[in-house]
Scaffold this active site. Structure first.
Site, PDB file in Angstrom:
ATOM      1  CG  HIS A  18      -1.876  -1.033   1.403  1.00  0.00           C
ATOM      2  ND1 HIS A  18      -1.947  -1.857   2.505  1.00  0.00           N
ATOM      3  CD2 HIS A  18      -2.876  -1.428   0.587  1.00  0.00           C
ATOM      4  CE1 HIS A  18      -2.944  -2.696   2.365  1.00  0.00           C
ATOM      5  NE2 HIS A  18      -3.521  -2.472   1.211  1.00  0.00           N
ATOM      6  CE  LYS A  42     -10.890  -7.273   1.561  1.00  0.00           C
ATOM      7  NZ  LYS A  42      -9.775  -6.349   1.262  1.00  0.00           N
ATOM      8  NE  ARG A  91      -2.883  -7.621  -4.492  1.00  0.00           N
ATOM      9  CZ  ARG A  91      -3.643  -7.887  -3.447  1.00  0.00           C
ATOM     10  NH1 ARG A  91      -3.082  -8.070  -2.281  1.00  0.00           N
ATOM     11  NH2 ARG A  91      -4.942  -8.004  -3.557  1.00  0.00           N
ATOM     12  CB  SER A 129      -4.270  -6.611   4.674  1.00  0.00           C
ATOM     13  OG  SER A 129      -3.952  -5.357   4.152  1.00  0.00           O
TER      14      SER A 129
HETATM   15  O1  PNS Z   1      -8.748  -2.706   0.181  1.00  0.00           O
HETATM   16  P1  PNS Z   1     -10.079  -3.153  -0.360  1.00  0.00           P
HETATM   17  O2  PNS Z   1     -10.874  -3.900   0.704  1.00  0.00           O
HETATM   18  O3  PNS Z   1      -9.962  -3.940  -1.623  1.00  0.00           O
HETATM   19  O4  PNS Z   1     -10.874  -1.801  -0.713  1.00  0.00           O
HETATM   20  C1  PNS Z   1     -12.210  -1.846  -1.155  1.00  0.00           C
HETATM   21  C2  PNS Z   1     -12.905  -0.520  -0.839  1.00  0.00           C
HETATM   22  C3  PNS Z   1     -12.895  -0.277   0.657  1.00  0.00           C
HETATM   23  C4  PNS Z   1     -12.169   0.600  -1.557  1.00  0.00           C
HETATM   24  C5  PNS Z   1     -14.380  -0.617  -1.355  1.00  0.00           C
HETATM   25  O5  PNS Z   1     -15.035  -1.653  -0.691  1.00  0.00           O
HETATM   26  C6  PNS Z   1     -15.118   0.703  -1.181  1.00  0.00           C
HETATM   27  O6  PNS Z   1     -15.004   1.575  -2.018  1.00  0.00           O
HETATM   28  N1  PNS Z   1     -15.863   0.834  -0.069  1.00  0.00           N
HETATM   29  C7  PNS Z   1     -16.618   2.048   0.216  1.00  0.00           C
HETATM   30  C8  PNS Z   1     -18.117   1.817  -0.012  1.00  0.00           C
HETATM   31  C9  PNS Z   1     -18.431   1.887  -1.501  1.00  0.00           C
HETATM   32  O7  PNS Z   1     -18.400   2.924  -2.112  1.00  0.00           O
HETATM   33  N2  PNS Z   1     -18.709   0.701  -2.068  1.00  0.00           N
HETATM   34  C10 PNS Z   1     -19.044   0.571  -3.468  1.00  0.00           C
HETATM   35  C11 PNS Z   1     -17.803   0.452  -4.312  1.00  0.00           C
HETATM   36  S1  PNS Z   1     -18.222   0.254  -5.988  1.00  0.00           S
END
Ligand code: PNS
Length: 161
Positions: A18, A42, A91, A129
């Protein structure tokens, strides 16, 4: 116009992978907001505040990087702060389908920002993570994957779980 990018993620916890993406984004944009966000799929190991603490120490050397927390929709946040880009690290091909879906959904929700993918550095290809947490849980050495303050934080928490 100042070019603002949002770098969203669970960061549960933050890894060198990150931090590499954040550093590279900070060289491309005038301001980068590292946005600790809720991923509904998650179950996090650390609170949003704990994750913020872990990130802040390792981003303080970047003048144009700030941290924020979001318990809402990413697209709304991006619009509200006037960001032009959502920066994500890619990745492997396995990341692509999920990231592509999110990029399209975010574009539909707010068309004023582009999702920009940075290819991960080769040494971080395998790093996530969840891999770090698994190694820590079984007593493995996670020092190659996370900064020292994060390592101490993770060990004090996960080894007990
Ligand atoms: O590190 P991650 O878990 O892959 O990140 C995913 C994250 C947190 C960026 C995504 O779940 C997100 O944007 N969450 C905020 C809520 C939202 O807008 N969800 C719709 C995304 S299309």
């Amino acid at each position: 116009m100042r070019k603002i990018a949002v770098c969203p993620g669970s960061f549960d916890p933050i890894t060198f992978g990150h931090l590499d993406i954040i550093k590279r984004a900070s060289m491309l944009f005038d301001k980068v907001i590292v946005l600790i966000s809720v991923n509904a799929a998650k179950m996090p190991s650390f609170t949003l505040y704990e994750r913020m603490m872990m990130i802040s120490k390792n981003t303080e050397q970047f003048d144009n990087v700030v941290i924020d927390i979001l318990d809402g929709l990413l697209a709304d946040y991006v619009k509200n702060v006037g960001a032009i880009a959502i920066v994500k690290g890619l990745r492997a091909v396995s990341d692509f389908e999920y990231e592509f879906q999110m990029a399209l959904a975010n574009k539909k929700l707010y068309s004023g920002a582009e999702t920009v993918f940075l290819t991960t550095s080769a040494e971080n290809m395998y790093l996530s993570s969840s891999v770090v947490k698994q190694i820590a849980q079984f007593g493995g050495d996670i020092s190659p994957f996370v900064p020292e303050n994060v390592l101490e934080f993770i060990q004090s928490r996960l080894v007990k779980e």
